[in-house]
Design a protein around this motif. Structure first.
Motif, PDB file in Angstrom:
ATOM      1  N   UNK A  10      52.834  34.730   5.261  1.00 34.62           N
ATOM      2  CA  UNK A  10      51.809  34.123   6.107  1.00 34.62           C
ATOM      3  C   UNK A  10      52.393  33.875   7.486  1.00 34.62           C
ATOM      4  N   UNK A  11      51.517  33.532   8.416  1.00 31.26           N
ATOM      5  CA  UNK A  11      51.989  33.242   9.768  1.00 31.26           C
ATOM      6  C   UNK A  11      51.332  31.978  10.273  1.00 31.26           C
ATOM      7  N   UNK A  12      52.016  31.318  11.189  1.00 35.77           N
ATOM      8  CA  UNK A  12      51.485  30.133  11.861  1.00 35.77           C
ATOM      9  C   UNK A  12      51.603  30.400  13.350  1.00 35.77           C
ATOM     10  N   UNK A  13      50.471  30.734  13.977  1.00 34.89           N
ATOM     11  CA  UNK A  13      50.495  31.081  15.394  1.00 34.89           C
ATOM     12  C   UNK A  13      50.997  29.924  16.259  1.00 34.89           C
ATOM     13  N   UNK A  14      50.601  28.730  15.904  1.00 33.82           N
ATOM     14  CA  UNK A  14      50.980  27.569  16.706  1.00 33.82           C
ATOM     15  C   UNK A  14      52.477  27.304  16.676  1.00 33.82           C
ATOM     16  N   UNK A  15      53.100  27.622  15.551  1.00 34.72           N
ATOM     17  CA  UNK A  15      54.534  27.385  15.409  1.00 34.72           C
ATOM     18  C   UNK A  15      55.342  28.659  15.637  1.00 34.72           C
ATOM     19  N   UNK A  16      54.637  29.750  15.913  1.00 36.36           N
ATOM     20  CA  UNK A  16      55.315  31.020  16.145  1.00 36.36           C
ATOM     21  C   UNK A  16      56.293  31.336  15.015  1.00 36.36           C
ATOM     22  N   UNK A  17      55.799  31.194  13.806  1.00 38.57           N
ATOM     23  CA  UNK A  17      56.656  31.331  12.635  1.00 38.57           C
ATOM     24  C   UNK A  17      55.957  32.172  11.575  1.00 38.57           C
ATOM     25  N   UNK A  18      56.735  32.996  10.896  1.00 39.22           N
ATOM     26  CA  UNK A  18      56.257  33.742   9.738  1.00 39.22           C
ATOM     27  C   UNK A  18      56.968  33.187   8.515  1.00 39.22           C
TER      28      UNK A  18
END
Length: 124
Positions: free
Chosen positions: A69-77
């Motif tokens: 999954x990805x979290x755009x706000x945290x710039x993390x996969x």
């Protein structure tokens, strides 16, 4: 520079969540994937996700226990691993394919940026 984290020692049956971040920049419109390499074995594809499209694929044998999954706000996969098994013991790498936006390749040769890897060790 990619950085993978979240590995460690976990008991069989437990769960783990790995993280991949890109220091100093965003992931952009790229493909981000997780690979793993167990001792004495070839590096193998685990899962990949399109940062822009959000579409994802998982290796057939890992579908169900592994989830990317990805979290755009945290710039993390992330790579969520549930019901870990001793055979999941490996170094897990995140990688970026900067030539594609939506199509996810399972071939490591397509990926041009690699993180340093994080060790996952599963005890039985």
């Amino acid at each position: 520079q990619l950085q993978a984290s979240g590995g460690g020692l976990v008991q069989a049956g437990g769960s783990l969540r790995l993280s991949c971040t890109a220091s100093g920049r965003t992931f952009g419109d790229y493909i981000i994937a997780w690979f793993r390499q167990a001792p004495g074995k070839d590096r193998e594809f685990v899962a990949g996700i399109s940062w822009k499209g959000g579409n994802a694929i998982h290796r057939d044998s890992m579908r169900g226990r592994f989830s990317i999954s990805r979290d755009n706000g945290k710039n993390t996969v992330y790579l969520q691993i549930n019901s870990v098994q001793p055979e999941d013991t490996a170094v897990y790498y995140c990688a970026v394919d900067s030539d594609r936006i939506y199509t996810i390749s399972s071939w490591s040769g397509e990926y041009d940026q690699w993180g340093q890897g994080t060790q996952v060790t599963v005890s039985s």
